[in-house]
Scaffold this motif. Sequence first.
Motif, PDB file in Angstrom:
ATOM      1  N   GLY A 172      24.190  76.208  37.245  1.00 26.74           N
ATOM      2  CA  GLY A 172      23.945  74.991  37.887  1.00 26.74           C
ATOM      3  C   GLY A 172      25.179  74.590  38.746  1.00 26.74           C
ATOM      4  N   ARG A 175      24.380  51.150  40.457  1.00 25.44           N
ATOM      5  CA  ARG A 175      23.500  51.663  39.500  1.00 25.44           C
ATOM      6  C   ARG A 175      23.425  50.669  38.327  1.00 25.44           C
ATOM      7  N   LYS A 186      20.153  57.853  38.056  1.00 25.37           N
ATOM      8  CA  LYS A 186      19.507  59.019  39.082  1.00 25.37           C
ATOM      9  C   LYS A 186      18.656  59.897  38.513  1.00 25.37           C
ATOM     10  N   SER A 187      17.402  59.963  38.895  1.00 26.91           N
ATOM     11  CA  SER A 187      16.625  60.818  38.451  1.00 26.91           C
ATOM     12  C   SER A 187      16.997  62.514  38.300  1.00 26.91           C
ATOM     13  N   ALA A 190      24.148  61.196  44.956  1.00 30.23           N
ATOM     14  CA  ALA A 190      23.477  62.676  44.831  1.00 30.23           C
ATOM     15  C   ALA A 190      22.898  62.884  43.661  1.00 30.23           C
ATOM     16  N   GLY A 191      23.290  62.184  42.659  1.00 30.42           N
ATOM     17  CA  GLY A 191      22.716  62.506  41.297  1.00 30.42           C
ATOM     18  C   GLY A 191      23.642  63.340  40.453  1.00 30.42           C
ATOM     19  N   ILE A 192      24.742  63.877  40.884  1.00 29.02           N
ATOM     20  CA  ILE A 192      25.854  64.606  40.447  1.00 29.02           C
ATOM     21  C   ILE A 192      26.400  63.874  39.195  1.00 29.02           C
ATOM     22  N   ILE A 210      20.478  69.756  36.968  1.00 24.30           N
ATOM     23  CA  ILE A 210      20.452  70.426  38.380  1.00 24.30           C
ATOM     24  C   ILE A 210      19.492  71.504  38.338  1.00 24.30           C
ATOM     25  N   MET A 211      18.580  71.882  39.336  1.00 24.02           N
ATOM     26  CA  MET A 211      17.529  73.011  39.158  1.00 24.02           C
ATOM     27  C   MET A 211      18.102  74.132  38.783  1.00 24.02           C
ATOM     28  N   ALA A 212      18.914  74.617  39.412  1.00 26.85           N
ATOM     29  CA  ALA A 212      19.654  75.821  39.326  1.00 26.85           C
ATOM     30  C   ALA A 212      20.129  76.321  37.919  1.00 26.85           C
ATOM     31  N   GLY A 213      20.506  75.239  37.208  1.00 25.04           N
ATOM     32  CA  GLY A 213      21.050  75.677  35.910  1.00 25.04           C
ATOM     33  C   GLY A 213      19.915  75.678  34.700  1.00 25.04           C
ATOM     34  N   LEU A 214      18.654  75.161  35.126  1.00 21.56           N
ATOM     35  CA  LEU A 214      17.413  75.039  34.161  1.00 21.56           C
ATOM     36  C   LEU A 214      16.983  76.241  33.897  1.00 21.56           C
ATOM     37  N   GLN A 232      26.824  71.000  46.980  1.00 19.49           N
ATOM     38  CA  GLN A 232      26.714  69.357  47.282  1.00 19.49           C
ATOM     39  C   GLN A 232      27.887  68.748  47.678  1.00 19.49           C
ATOM     40  N   GLU A 267      25.596  75.163  42.790  1.00 16.19           N
ATOM     41  CA  GLU A 267      24.861  74.262  43.556  1.00 16.19           C
ATOM     42  C   GLU A 267      25.619  72.930  43.647  1.00 16.19           C
ATOM     43  N   GLN A 268      26.251  72.481  42.533  1.00 20.11           N
ATOM     44  CA  GLN A 268      26.611  71.170  42.677  1.00 20.11           C
ATOM     45  C   GLN A 268      27.905  71.169  43.593  1.00 20.11           C
TER      46      GLN A 268
END
Lengths: 487, 487
Positions: B295, A112, A222-223, B250-252, A292-296, B302, B298-299
């Motif tokens: 969130g 990174r 990471k985006s 994975a962006g985590i 993370i999408m789920a938390g938004l 993963q 989901e993390q």
Amino acid sequence: MLKRKKQNKVDPHIRSLIKIVGESEILYKPEDLISYDCDGFTVHKALPKAVVFPKNTEEVAALVRYCHMNHLPFLARGAGTGLSGGAIPLNEEIIISLVKMKQLLCVDYENRQAVVQPGYVNLKLTNSISDKGYYYAPDPSSQYVCTIGGNVAENAGGAHCLKYGVTTNHILGLEVVLPHGEVIQIGGEGAPDSPGYDLMGLLTGSEGTLGIVTKITVRILKSPQGKKTVLAYFDDVEEGSRAVSDIIAAGIVPAALEMMDKTAIEGVEAGTFPVGHPPDIEAFLLIEVDGIMAGLEEQIEQILEVCESWNVREVKVAKSEEERSRWWANRKTGFGAMGAISPDYLVQDGVIPRSRLPEVLKEIERISAESGLRIANIFHAGDGNLHPLILFDSRIPGETEKALQAGTACLKACADVGGSITGEHGVGIEKKEEMRFIFTEEEIEAQLDIRDVFNPYDLLNQGKLFPKPSRCMDVKKIVKDTVAVQS
Amino acid sequence: MLKRKKQNKVDPHIRSLIKIVGESEILYKPEDLISYDCDGFTVHKALPKAVVFPKNTEEVAALVRYCHMNHLPFLARGAGTGLSGGAIPLNEEIIISLVKMKQLLCVDYENRQAVVQPGYVNLKLTNSISDKGYYYAPDPSSQYVCTIGGNVAENAGGAHCLKYGVTTNHILGLEVVLPHGEVIQIGGEGAPDSPGYDLMGLLTGSEGTLGIVTKITVRILKSPQGKKTVLAYFDDVEEGSRAVSDIIAAGIVPAALEMMDKTAIEGVEAGTFPVGHPPDIEAFLLIEVDGIMAGLEEQIEQILEVCESWNVREVKVAKSEEERSRWWANRKTGFGAMGAISPDYLVQDGVIPRSRLPEVLKEIERISAESGLRIANIFHAGDGNLHPLILFDSRIPGETEKALQAGTACLKACADVGGSITGEHGVGIEKKEEMRFIFTEEEIEAQLDIRDVFNPYDLLNQGKLFPKPSRCMDVKKIVKDTVAVQS
């Protein structure tokens, strides 16, 4: 013969510089130098002696050695988007422009990191790595043109520094040409706590007074998996700012949390990217969460609740990436758009404890009334970074001075509530004297002592960043250095 | 008469120090000084001249002024938990112990700041504010006893610095007594980019060589809404380390991502908090995510997927806070537990690019075989901070030297893959020479020049942090300072 004579007229220093960079990579005729008489701080202008365009570290080092050996003042310049005059030549400097050192040298996705030259444009980095799902976090409003070298010099921030930190948090290593021409490497090994003194932190934000950065290792991120963006309109600035405090207090760390007042909104609506904000609202908040999408979804719900509790008039969540982009484009034109509603404007940059916003805004209103000048406010509300934009007309005699005075008064208001005189634009020549609002003579002296370590002849970017120490400091210094025998 | 004569025998400097702090706040008899002959780095021991316990900044400043005026070497000490010998007196120093300056001075929840004295214990801060839902992020393993002043000196990290950063990222302001006794304030106004040079960054991690911190403004954070913790057992270290890379990729951004190898596991299972790790596994990962509850699930999914893809033998999610706490207690005893399986151990602290872990572990295995000493590995895997623990028996002649050599070889292995010689424990006296693995003479010289600005007589914490510069640097310095007339 005549031709030869003409050539001889060229200053011998210029001829020496040509030997280093080549004839095509130098400007020295007055007509060519005009675009280099100031940067984004246009109040003060002066011509450099020459502008040179080195192509690599070796040329930068050779130029610096030449200046050092010949006692010629010099300074480095990136895209010239700085807002505090850090790249303005005050002493007929040789300007070392880094815009031709603009390569992306390497990207190491696994660890990174990316390595760039100083003239590489900020936004290009994100554009180069986004297809792999990465980005570079610091995002000053000028990111489509400003260079990462300039970002390092100014420790640039941006709308998203609330969650992700400013430039210094994203720099892993630097190659630096010191003011006598030596090249050193600092950091770069990716240590959370690099051994020895934090020279990287020291150089970052030193506004080009300690060395010239020629290579930069930056962290890439990471985006985020998802982003959600909220626009909330308030009829009362204070209610908007209370909502800011409550969002933070709820434990949410938004990626960005921006506020604009009525005058600023008038500006962006008259600018390049209007989005149809209601003309009669007093303030809007632009709030973005990512991760993370789920938390938004849950965070957005909490944000909406807070806004409701502070009597928000209207609140909406961006329905598409296109809508989100439009809102951000609108916000990012904030400074420039002032040009649409005023012949001239001065950007100020103060920091305040978030909780003191309402009283500081009242004081700015008072300053506005007293000076007779309109002041718009753009606020990185999450981290308390306030940008008063002072609207004036330089053609009216005395109005420029009035604007400058109003700017200083705004900074004093920030300092008076325990804040600071700059959040991200730097000190440059603009705020040298205002440094006294927050630093004692001893504290300024300690910083000048550090400058002298790197830059003992003060040839690099002279007259920037610090006020002239008062006479009494010289006396104090003698006392400090006197070591008595036994007390 | 006799009594009077006896009193006169007290060193006149000691009498002067008593005048400053009072008779009850000084130790100077050899038998009282023994506990101050080393810190957590026990390989080198030496007695100080005296230990003084100032109660406030004024006393610290008076002590420092006295030492400065009388050319007495001195150093500051917190809880003495440092692991690189930074608080060991090498020159009969006066030790200024800060353990009696242990107040929590103020908590400002609204602006998320707290002000503490340097002797305030790290974990006490979190304990004092947790009922309001806040905490202090940096969490070195010694946090139940180490002081925040010491954390500043060493720029301490901790298991959770992967997501939250090290101490320097949490310091907003410092009050500092400079080595000649002057008191300065730096930072404190909460600016994302403080104007002038980053003195706060410079002081933080300077290992007590630039000044003595007497007051610290720290950032406090809202406790995350939720936490989830995973324990994953691997039969192969390399597979475990590949899982680390993939989790990050994975962006985590886990709050913590720790790894222990077989020998380290043997240690913690023989220590104070065994949790029943299978004795035959090669490595475990301890992974924690925190943030908005929604969130986390989901993390975790993963993370489990990544672990499965690298042939994890067993993986489990903590079912209760109690289970989570047990796992962490087990992990945090990691260093100390080595005492249960070896008479002595030496903690090393290197940094490597995450992706190079497998090859560095192989090299450490080779070093272990060559030295005949067992080496356990505890790894802050997320940020590449590796702690080889070298097990030895100091009663066996020559074994201490062997352990030190093995430690140096481990650091060389880290430096050789582009890493660093310390992640969070500092250089102190332990790694002065190893600084040459990563810095050139010029780079060390630049740092010494900075030390000289603050500490020109080198009275404060002499002989720490830097190797002695080689002779040729003196010559170089003269050349650097020579300014020729025209080239």
